[in-house]
Design a protein around this motif. Structure first.
Motif, PDB file in Angstrom:
ATOM      1  N   ASN A   1     -24.588 -34.153  -2.836  1.00 61.11           N
ATOM      2  CA  ASN A   1     -23.212 -34.179  -3.325  1.00 61.11           C
ATOM      3  C   ASN A   1     -23.073 -33.411  -4.619  1.00 61.11           C
ATOM      4  OD1 ASN A   1     -22.670 -35.826  -1.223  1.00 61.11           O
ATOM      5  ND2 ASN A   1     -22.834 -37.704  -2.407  1.00 61.11           N
ATOM      6  N   ARG A   2     -23.825 -32.358  -4.763  1.00 60.62           N
ATOM      7  CA  ARG A   2     -23.699 -31.548  -5.975  1.00 60.62           C
ATOM      8  C   ARG A   2     -22.767 -30.376  -5.692  1.00 60.62           C
ATOM      9  NH1 ARG A   2     -26.975 -31.624 -10.266  1.00 60.62           N
ATOM     10  NH2 ARG A   2     -26.797 -29.401 -10.550  1.00 60.62           N
ATOM     11  N   PRO A   3     -22.107 -29.878  -6.736  1.00 59.28           N
ATOM     12  CA  PRO A   3     -21.307 -28.683  -6.538  1.00 59.28           C
ATOM     13  C   PRO A   3     -22.181 -27.560  -5.995  1.00 59.28           C
ATOM     14  CG  PRO A   3     -20.932 -29.616  -8.694  1.00 59.28           C
ATOM     15  CD  PRO A   3     -22.052 -30.355  -8.100  1.00 59.28           C
ATOM     16  N   PRO A   4     -21.692 -26.675  -5.132  1.00 61.24           N
ATOM     17  CA  PRO A   4     -20.309 -26.563  -4.668  1.00 61.24           C
ATOM     18  C   PRO A   4     -19.960 -27.492  -3.510  1.00 61.24           C
ATOM     19  CG  PRO A   4     -21.646 -24.804  -3.779  1.00 61.24           C
ATOM     20  CD  PRO A   4     -22.535 -25.584  -4.653  1.00 61.24           C
ATOM     21  N   PHE A   5     -20.743 -28.524  -3.286  1.00 63.01           N
ATOM     22  CA  PHE A   5     -20.430 -29.450  -2.188  1.00 63.01           C
ATOM     23  C   PHE A   5     -20.061 -30.827  -2.734  1.00 63.01           C
ATOM     24  CE2 PHE A   5     -23.739 -26.521  -0.720  1.00 63.01           C
ATOM     25  CZ  PHE A   5     -23.064 -25.894   0.296  1.00 63.01           C
ATOM     26  N   ASP A   6     -19.472 -30.915  -3.914  1.00 60.53           N
ATOM     27  CA  ASP A   6     -19.270 -32.239  -4.511  1.00 60.53           C
ATOM     28  C   ASP A   6     -17.932 -32.843  -4.124  1.00 60.53           C
ATOM     29  OD1 ASP A   6     -17.800 -30.483  -5.976  1.00 60.53           O
ATOM     30  OD2 ASP A   6     -18.008 -31.596  -7.839  1.00 60.53           O
ATOM     31  N   LEU A   7     -17.551 -32.686  -2.853  1.00 53.87           N
ATOM     32  CA  LEU A   7     -16.273 -33.241  -2.413  1.00 53.87           C
ATOM     33  C   LEU A   7     -16.162 -34.743  -2.576  1.00 53.87           C
ATOM     34  CD1 LEU A   7     -16.219 -30.873   0.495  1.00 53.87           C
ATOM     35  CD2 LEU A   7     -14.306 -31.143  -1.002  1.00 53.87           C
ATOM     36  N   PRO A   8     -17.234 -35.510  -2.371  1.00 52.83           N
ATOM     37  CA  PRO A   8     -17.099 -36.957  -2.525  1.00 52.83           C
ATOM     38  C   PRO A   8     -16.663 -37.375  -3.916  1.00 52.83           C
ATOM     39  CG  PRO A   8     -19.067 -36.460  -1.340  1.00 52.83           C
ATOM     40  CD  PRO A   8     -18.532 -35.158  -1.806  1.00 52.83           C
ATOM     41  N   GLU A   9     -16.925 -36.580  -4.948  1.00 58.36           N
ATOM     42  CA  GLU A   9     -16.443 -36.991  -6.260  1.00 58.36           C
ATOM     43  C   GLU A   9     -15.572 -35.914  -6.890  1.00 58.36           C
ATOM     44  OE1 GLU A   9     -19.979 -37.204  -8.912  1.00 58.36           O
ATOM     45  OE2 GLU A   9     -20.974 -37.384  -6.996  1.00 58.36           O
ATOM     46  N   ALA A  10     -14.855 -35.208  -6.026  1.00 59.86           N
ATOM     47  CA  ALA A  10     -14.011 -34.133  -6.531  1.00 59.86           C
ATOM     48  C   ALA A  10     -13.020 -34.688  -7.547  1.00 59.86           C
ATOM     49  CB  ALA A  10     -13.265 -33.498  -5.364  1.00 59.86           C
TER      50      ALA A  10
END
Lengths: 105, 186, 372, 220
Positions: C238-247
């Protein structure tokens, strides 16, 4: 009678889990709850396969393969069940199995 | 390290009874919890205990698969189903008394029958000297792809077909019919 | 003289004996139970201390790296160049008010961060950091690590559900969907290395790279698997650039919106340690783990490389991959949800399958470098 | 953390040398708190833009003071920088956000609007005259909007306050807020008097004069 687990200890354990699962399947109202109870049943069945493999045919591995198959079937079943629940919930706004009693909702 | 536990060990016995107690309590929570999400968590506990049992029986590969598929896949799917179909406040009504009695009766009847059957039956146990295959993962793999006698290559393929069919079926069933023409990518 | 020296060096190029802490414990158990208890305690204390220290160090490094990527300085006030910044943060988080929302599901709310941190710890104990620095060496190591990482996402789902907050719920569902999708790609690229090494045991995978790391011994296949693993595990973390869960701009804090103080720091810590585990796993599987840089047949060169202790090799490789992940974080913008899913199902998954086929072909034909 | 911060000090104080230890611990804790002020991402108008320049831009960089970890969730934030006009619609939200923050929590009010209502102090029916009518403010940073340096001065003032234990010891009781970057010879009283004077002067309306000054015909 020794306390270290033998075949009958294992069998009784898996039977207890199975009967708890039966109770859940028969009494749960929520469809997801029923699915969970079914998972309990499948899990204890897989366990039985492994128990008999361990105690009755140790040099072979067929029971373990059966357990693998059960796990795979459980996965397939969970996927389908989830899709069904979502579809049912979308049209009925409930997943209570006692209230889903009409066709062509 | 191979996880090998000697069944005569005290640690083995203690582990067995602890896991058994935990899994039975958790299974009871699964079937009786009023909040469905707690039942899902309890189910995860039961399945983790199941992996523990498999390790006690020396099938560590199956234990790994159990954790990977059951806890990592199925429980998360169930949790998703819970999240999509209920809310935190929704509390399940207890089942009617008749239903409860029926469930209790049938489960206890099954338990009694099975226990009696176990005590009556003489199981053909393998001899103590029999050795389990050294590497379960390797043995399972060889057996699964074996197309000779006693091989499992056909069931294996059937299972893979079943999984594919279920994935496609799930997509078809869960697809929102109103948005069929928009052709959303996800 | 030179010959003798090189002879010595070649002699040191022996096989490394893997002695894990659990092995030591089992050995000691037969002789002296107290010694075994000591080893077990040492392992527990070591893992606990390592977990918290590493977490703090990684948070500091992340902040510094981020700052320097943006031409800033980063923390400067606490200690030399802000070295103790994470300590200050930790003390502050420990002593902050612990809020449990009134209408949250109390039990689940309390156990969710514990779930998360336990999953992380279980993953950490399997990482082989050097021949003698590994707590447990399971023979199903690869499967176990990917199984255990799914407990972490269960913790996230628990947190999101029990907070009774719509942002949390949405964040948790996004996390779950993302995790299940990208887990497939991770497993596919793990399988490639498992095929190459012929083992699921992490220490054996390391030792199979004695003649060359899988990333270049496996030709393009190893490289592709490495990049698929890196992308997919960044998504799993869940880290950027995939951090949608805590956007932040959409979901406030995602699944940990309602957590404060100590419990929030558990999630924070778990996130960073998971990054370490993913990097260490990438280093172990593709870059040889603690195995020095060896080229099959060049004994003198290999001997020279052996002079650097294996722990340092491991640390160097892991640091490099951690830096790579941070670099990606501060370079790319966040993906949309549909883009995220499209990347996995339409790109990474087919690439992974084709790669697996190619790997199987390589293994059967023994076409990779140094096939002996 | 109820036990660690509420119960434990009592027991430690009873031990011999306990109060000395408590003081030392307080110092360490205050130092940690002062140097790890995670701000809430909260901004309503132009001051917020300036605040973003202060926090994120490379030349100024609030990260040097350990305060760059902007948390979107109030549960995890320590510091709320009220940047921008607070209108009456916003007021309840601001109060909610403040109440959702976990103790200890600090407030910096930047800009004229949050100190006193700023340009909207006279006839506005929408603006709150100063954010401290809603939540207790620790440090004011004047300016319209304040330069990043001013914001940093405010942050450092807050750190100084926390280190000296002014707001930390008893979270419920607050000392009087301080005005950061006040000119050396001017006291708060004088400023208030000036403001009062200006307000009164402005509020006096000479009806006749106003009527004569009007452009449109009044005889209708």
């Amino acid at each position: 009678m020794s306390f270290s687990p033998e075949l009958h200890h294992w069998l009784i354990l898996s039977t207890i889990l199975f009967s708890i699962g039966i109770y859940g399947v028969l009494t749960r109202r929520n469809a997801v709850g029923v699915l969970m109870s079914v998972e309990l049943l499948l899990n204890s069945a897989a366990m039985n396969f492994l128990i008999f493999n361990h105690y009755a045919s140790k040099p072979f591995i067929d029971g373990a393969i059966m357990a693998l198959f059960i796990i795979a079937v459980a996965a397939a079943e969970a996927v389908i069940a989830m899709a069904l629940f979502v579809a049912i919930f979308r049209s009925r706004k409930t997943v209570d199995v006692t209230q889903i009693n009409t066709l062509k909702g | 390290m191979d996880i090998t536990l000697n069944p005569a060990d005290l640690t083995h016995t203690i582990a067995f009874y602890t896991l058994a107690l935990t899994s039975i309590v958790a299974a009871l929570i699964v079937v009786t919890a009023k909040r469905i999400f707690r039942a899902a968590v309890a189910l995860a506990v039961v399945l983790i205990c199941g992996a523990g049992f498999y390790i006690l029986l020396n099938y560590d590969f199956i234990a790994g698969v159990q954790l990977l598929v059951y806890v990592g896949g199925i429980v998360i799917l169930i949790v998703f189903a819970v999240m999509l179909t209920s809310s935190l406040e929704s509390i399940e009504e207890p089942p009617s008394l008749g239903r409860k009695a029926l469930g209790l009766f049938s489960s206890l009847a099954f338990l009694a029958t099975a226990v009696i059957a176990f005590s009556e039956t003489k199981f053909p146990l393998s001899s103590i000297s029999a050795e389990q295959p050294k590497d379960v993962a390797k043995a399972v793999g060889r057996k699964l792809l074996d197309y000779g006698a006693g091989g499992y290559v056909l069931p294996f393929e059937v299972i893979s077909l079943l999984l594919l069919a279920s994935v496609i079926g799930a997509i078809v069933v869960a697809r929102n019919p109103k948005r069929k023409n928009e052709g959303s990518a996800t | 003289m030179l010959d003798f020296l090189f002879g010595q060096l070649v002699a040191t190029h022996a096989t490394f004996d893997v002695v894990t802490l659990s092995d030591r414990t089992t050995q000691a158990l037969a002789e002296d139970p107290w010694l075994a208890a000591g080893y077990a305690l040492l392992g527990l204390a070591g893992v606990g201390g390592f977990l918290s220290l590493l977490g703090m160090a990684l948070i500091y490094v992340e902040r510094k790296v981020a700052a320097h990527f943006q031409c800033r300085l980063g923390p400067m006030r606490v200690g030399w160049h802000g070295m103790l910044q994470s300590v200050a943060d930790a003390i502050k988080l420990l002593l902050k008010e612990d809020i449990i929302p009134d209408r949250a599901d109390r039990v689940l709310f309390l156990i969710a961060p514990v779930f998360s941190i336990i999953a992380t710890t279980l993953g950490l104990i399997l990482i082989p950091m050097s021949p003698s620095l590994q707590v447990v060496d399971l023979n199903i190591g690869v499967i176990f690590i990917s199984a255990v990482s799914s407990f972490g996402v269960l913790g996230i789902l628990l947190a999101g559900w029990s907070s009774n907050n719509k942002w949390s719920l949405l964040g948790a569902m996004r996390a779950g969907a993302q995790f299940i999708s990208y887990e497939i790609s991770v497993t596919l690229s793990l399988l490639v290395v498992t095929l190459f090494a012929g083992s699921l045991q992490l220490s054996e995978i390391v030792q199979s790279q004695q003649d060359g790391w899988w990333i270049w011994r496996g030709h393009i296949v190893g490289l592709v698997a490495f990049f698929v693993f890196l992308i997919a595990s960044t998504a799993e973390l869940n880290r950027p650039p995939f951090d949608l869960p805590e956007a932040e701009s959409e979901l406030t804090g995602g699944f940990h919106t309602e957590y404060s103080g100590l419990r929030f720091s558990f999630f924070f810590l778990a996130e960073f340690i998971n990054m370490f585990i993913a990097s260490a796993l990438a280093a172990t599987l593709f870059l040889g783990g603690w195995m020095p840089f060896h080229i099959g047949g060049l004994h003198t060169f290999n001997g020279l490389m052996d002079l650097i202790p294996p722990g340092l090799w491991f640390a160097g490789k892991t640091t490099f991959i951690i830096f790579l992940i941070m670099w990606v974080r501060w370079t790319f913008p966040r993906l949309r949800v549909d883009q995220l899913m499209r990347l996995e199902w339409k790109f990474l998954l087919p690439v992974g399958f084709i790669n697996l086929f190619a790997a199987a072909t390589l293994v059967i034909t023994k076409l990779y470098f140094f096939p002996w | 953390m109820g036990l660690a911060t509420e119960k434990a000090p009592e027991y430690i104080e009873r031990m011999p040398g306990g109060s000395f230890m408590l003081t030392r611990m307080d110092q360490v804790i205050n130092l940690a708190r002062a140097n790890s002020l995670w701000p809430l991402t909260f901004g309503t108008s132009c001051c917020a833009i300036e605040m973003m320049m202060a926090t994120g831009a490379s030349r100024h960089d609030i990260a040097r003071f350990g305060a760059e970890v902007a948390r979107p969730s109030p549960r995890q934030a320590d510091l709320i920088i009220i940047a921008g006009t607070i209108v009456k619609r916003m007021a309840p939200r601001l109060r909610t956000l403040y109440e959702q923050m976990a103790e200890p929590r600090y407030v910096i009010a930047t800009g004229a609007c949050t100190i006193s209502g700023g340009p909207f102090i006279y006839h506005s029916y929408t603006t709150i005259r100063g954010a401290d009518e809603i939540i207790p403010v620790d440090v004011y940073v004047p300016g319209c909007p304040p330069r990043p340096e001013a914001l940093f001065y405010g942050l450092l003032t807050l750190q100084k306050m926390i280190k000296s234990g002014e707001t930390v010891r008893k979270p419920g009781i607050r000392k009087k807020p301080v005005l950061s970057a006040l000119p050396p010879d001017v006291s708060m009283k004088e400023i208030e008097a000036q403001m009062q004077e200006a307000l009164e002067k402005d509020s006096e309306v000479d009806v006749e004069k106003t009527r004569q000054g009007l452009k449109w015909p009044t005889g209708i």
